[in-house]
Design a protein around this motif. Structure first.
Motif, PDB file in Angstrom:
ATOM      1  N   ALA A   1      62.949  74.023  56.506  1.00 50.17           N
ATOM      2  CA  ALA A   1      63.738  73.202  57.425  1.00 50.17           C
ATOM      3  C   ALA A   1      63.601  71.714  57.163  1.00 50.17           C
ATOM      4  O   ALA A   1      64.384  70.925  57.712  1.00 50.17           O
ATOM      5  N   SER A   2      62.630  71.320  56.335  1.00 53.25           N
ATOM      6  CA  SER A   2      62.389  69.888  56.204  1.00 53.25           C
ATOM      7  C   SER A   2      62.310  69.400  54.768  1.00 53.25           C
ATOM      8  O   SER A   2      62.021  68.229  54.536  1.00 53.25           O
ATOM      9  N   ILE A   3      62.578  70.273  53.821  1.00 56.11           N
ATOM     10  CA  ILE A   3      62.444  69.899  52.415  1.00 56.11           C
ATOM     11  C   ILE A   3      63.471  68.827  52.053  1.00 56.11           C
ATOM     12  O   ILE A   3      64.611  68.844  52.515  1.00 56.11           O
ATOM     13  N   ILE A   4      63.045  67.890  51.230  1.00 61.97           N
ATOM     14  CA  ILE A   4      63.964  66.857  50.776  1.00 61.97           C
ATOM     15  C   ILE A   4      64.637  67.299  49.490  1.00 61.97           C
ATOM     16  O   ILE A   4      64.149  68.172  48.771  1.00 61.97           O
ATOM     17  N   GLN A   5      65.768  66.670  49.190  1.00 62.60           N
ATOM     18  CA  GLN A   5      66.595  67.133  48.081  1.00 62.60           C
ATOM     19  C   GLN A   5      65.842  67.110  46.756  1.00 62.60           C
ATOM     20  O   GLN A   5      66.001  68.022  45.938  1.00 62.60           O
ATOM     21  N   SER A   6      65.027  66.110  46.540  1.00 64.17           N
ATOM     22  CA  SER A   6      64.323  66.007  45.262  1.00 64.17           C
ATOM     23  C   SER A   6      63.263  67.089  45.089  1.00 64.17           C
ATOM     24  O   SER A   6      62.744  67.264  43.981  1.00 64.17           O
ATOM     25  N   SER A   7      62.946  67.815  46.139  1.00 59.09           N
ATOM     26  CA  SER A   7      61.920  68.865  46.055  1.00 59.09           C
ATOM     27  C   SER A   7      62.497  70.267  46.061  1.00 59.09           C
ATOM     28  O   SER A   7      61.740  71.239  46.088  1.00 59.09           O
ATOM     29  N   LEU A   8      63.808  70.390  46.004  1.00 58.44           N
ATOM     30  CA  LEU A   8      64.444  71.703  46.153  1.00 58.44           C
ATOM     31  C   LEU A   8      63.985  72.708  45.110  1.00 58.44           C
ATOM     32  O   LEU A   8      63.944  73.898  45.380  1.00 58.44           O
ATOM     33  N   THR A   9      63.686  72.254  43.915  1.00 58.23           N
ATOM     34  CA  THR A   9      63.370  73.190  42.834  1.00 58.23           C
ATOM     35  C   THR A   9      61.893  73.544  42.743  1.00 58.23           C
ATOM     36  O   THR A   9      61.507  74.335  41.887  1.00 58.23           O
ATOM     37  N   TYR A  10      61.089  73.054  43.669  1.00 58.73           N
ATOM     38  CA  TYR A  10      59.637  73.295  43.627  1.00 58.73           C
ATOM     39  C   TYR A  10      59.260  74.306  44.707  1.00 58.73           C
ATOM     40  O   TYR A  10      59.334  74.018  45.907  1.00 58.73           O
ATOM     41  N   TRP A  11      58.817  75.478  44.289  1.00 61.96           N
ATOM     42  CA  TRP A  11      58.583  76.558  45.241  1.00 61.96           C
ATOM     43  C   TRP A  11      57.508  76.218  46.258  1.00 61.96           C
ATOM     44  O   TRP A  11      57.544  76.708  47.386  1.00 61.96           O
ATOM     45  N   VAL A  12      56.593  75.349  45.916  1.00 59.41           N
ATOM     46  CA  VAL A  12      55.482  75.058  46.826  1.00 59.41           C
ATOM     47  C   VAL A  12      55.939  74.355  48.103  1.00 59.41           C
ATOM     48  O   VAL A  12      55.215  74.335  49.098  1.00 59.41           O
ATOM     49  N   HIS A  13      57.154  73.819  48.095  1.00 64.47           N
ATOM     50  CA  HIS A  13      57.628  73.073  49.249  1.00 64.47           C
ATOM     51  C   HIS A  13      58.359  73.944  50.269  1.00 64.47           C
ATOM     52  O   HIS A  13      58.801  73.446  51.298  1.00 64.47           O
ATOM     53  N   TYR A  14      58.493  75.230  49.988  1.00 67.41           N
ATOM     54  CA  TYR A  14      59.204  76.123  50.901  1.00 67.41           C
ATOM     55  C   TYR A  14      58.209  76.856  51.802  1.00 67.41           C
ATOM     56  O   TYR A  14      57.242  77.438  51.340  1.00 67.41           O
ATOM     57  N   ASP A  15      58.502  76.865  53.089  1.00 66.39           N
ATOM     58  CA  ASP A  15      57.587  77.489  54.051  1.00 66.39           C
ATOM     59  C   ASP A  15      57.858  78.973  54.279  1.00 66.39           C
ATOM     60  O   ASP A  15      56.960  79.719  54.656  1.00 66.39           O
ATOM     61  N   TYR A  16      59.083  79.400  54.117  1.00 65.02           N
ATOM     62  CA  TYR A  16      59.458  80.770  54.484  1.00 65.02           C
ATOM     63  C   TYR A  16      59.946  81.530  53.255  1.00 65.02           C
ATOM     64  O   TYR A  16      60.760  81.020  52.488  1.00 65.02           O
ATOM     65  N   TRP A  17      59.459  82.775  53.120  1.00 64.00           N
ATOM     66  CA  TRP A  17      59.759  83.578  51.936  1.00 64.00           C
ATOM     67  C   TRP A  17      60.131  84.996  52.318  1.00 64.00           C
ATOM     68  O   TRP A  17      59.544  85.575  53.236  1.00 64.00           O
ATOM     69  N   GLY A  18      61.097  85.536  51.588  1.00 64.43           N
ATOM     70  CA  GLY A  18      61.374  86.947  51.682  1.00 64.43           C
ATOM     71  C   GLY A  18      60.376  87.720  50.834  1.00 64.43           C
ATOM     72  O   GLY A  18      59.568  87.138  50.109  1.00 64.43           O
ATOM     73  N   GLN A  19      60.475  89.030  50.862  1.00 66.10           N
ATOM     74  CA  GLN A  19      59.464  89.874  50.234  1.00 66.10           C
ATOM     75  C   GLN A  19      59.691  90.080  48.745  1.00 66.10           C
ATOM     76  O   GLN A  19      58.829  90.619  48.080  1.00 66.10           O
ATOM     77  N   GLY A  20      60.801  89.643  48.211  1.00 66.52           N
ATOM     78  CA  GLY A  20      61.079  89.814  46.792  1.00 66.52           C
ATOM     79  C   GLY A  20      61.818  91.110  46.507  1.00 66.52           C
ATOM     80  O   GLY A  20      61.601  92.130  47.151  1.00 66.52           O
ATOM     81  N   THR A  21      62.689  91.035  45.533  1.00 67.89           N
ATOM     82  CA  THR A  21      63.423  92.222  45.087  1.00 67.89           C
ATOM     83  C   THR A  21      63.443  92.222  43.560  1.00 67.89           C
ATOM     84  O   THR A  21      63.692  91.189  42.934  1.00 67.89           O
ATOM     85  N   GLN A  22      63.155  93.371  42.976  1.00 60.13           N
ATOM     86  CA  GLN A  22      63.021  93.466  41.517  1.00 60.13           C
ATOM     87  C   GLN A  22      64.389  93.557  40.848  1.00 60.13           C
ATOM     88  O   GLN A  22      65.222  94.386  41.231  1.00 60.13           O
ATOM     89  N   VAL A  23      64.572  92.735  39.841  1.00 60.02           N
ATOM     90  CA  VAL A  23      65.752  92.805  38.989  1.00 60.02           C
ATOM     91  C   VAL A  23      65.276  93.089  37.575  1.00 60.02           C
ATOM     92  O   VAL A  23      64.455  92.354  37.032  1.00 60.02           O
ATOM     93  N   THR A  24      65.783  94.169  37.002  1.00 58.33           N
ATOM     94  CA  THR A  24      65.423  94.532  35.637  1.00 58.33           C
ATOM     95  C   THR A  24      66.700  94.678  34.815  1.00 58.33           C
ATOM     96  O   THR A  24      67.582  95.456  35.185  1.00 58.33           O
ATOM     97  N   VAL A  25      66.780  93.921  33.744  1.00 57.91           N
ATOM     98  CA  VAL A  25      67.947  93.962  32.865  1.00 57.91           C
ATOM     99  C   VAL A  25      67.502  94.536  31.532  1.00 57.91           C
ATOM    100  O   VAL A  25      66.666  93.964  30.846  1.00 57.91           O
ATOM    101  N   SER A  26      68.061  95.665  31.178  1.00 56.86           N
ATOM    102  CA  SER A  26      67.702  96.322  29.920  1.00 56.86           C
ATOM    103  C   SER A  26      68.636  95.870  28.806  1.00 56.86           C
ATOM    104  O   SER A  26      69.814  95.604  29.030  1.00 56.86           O
ATOM    105  N   SER A  27      68.104  95.832  27.613  1.00 57.44           N
ATOM    106  CA  SER A  27      68.907  95.378  26.463  1.00 57.44           C
ATOM    107  C   SER A  27      69.635  96.518  25.793  1.00 57.44           C
ATOM    108  O   SER A  27      69.384  97.683  26.080  1.00 57.44           O
TER     109      SER A  27
END
Length: 125
Positions: A99-125
């Motif tokens: 809710a409070s991250i500044i634009q220059s920090s958008l790409t840094y994961w450490v600045h985010y307070d809330y996270w989902g549980q993750g979903t696996q993506v697997t791309v086969s060649s």
């Protein structure tokens, strides 16, 4: 706010997947939202996102032209449409919000307070 990510799976190179991140407990439109991914042995990487209340999407260079992030504020959900998938897109995908991250920090994961549980993506060649 609680986040629930879904939509991952196994797909062949060149295929598509759509990830969803549903929020509860808060108005998603007031948060900056980001999609991150993490491959085994690698750092968590920013993929795409929006700034707080923003409509302009941000993308890491490696997914530009292939991935599209969108948000549906009425449904409190953010989507990541992934096309032309490559094996190097493989990883666990997380959605995050803050809710409070500044634009220059958008790409840094450490600045985010809330996270989902993750979903696996697997791309086969």
């Amino acid at each position: 706010v609680q986040l629930q990510a879904s939509g991952g799976g196994l797909v062949q190179a060149g295929g598509s997947l759509r990830l969803s991140c549903a929020a509860s407990g808060g108005a998603f439109s007031r948060y900056a939202v980001g999609w991150f991914r993490q491959a085994p042995g690698k750092e968590r990487e920013y993929v795409a996102g929006f700034s707080r209340g923003g409509t302009r999407p941000y993308y890491v260079d490696s997914v530009k032209g292939r991935f599209t992030i969108s948000r549906d504020n009425a449904k409190n959900t953010v989507y990541l449409q992934m096309n032309s998938l490559k094996p190097e897109d493989t990883g666990v995908y997380y959605c995050a919000a803050d809710a409070s991250i500044i634009q220059s920090s958008l790409t840094y994961w450490v600045h985010y307070d809330y996270w989902g549980q993750g979903t696996q993506v697997t791309v086969s060649s």
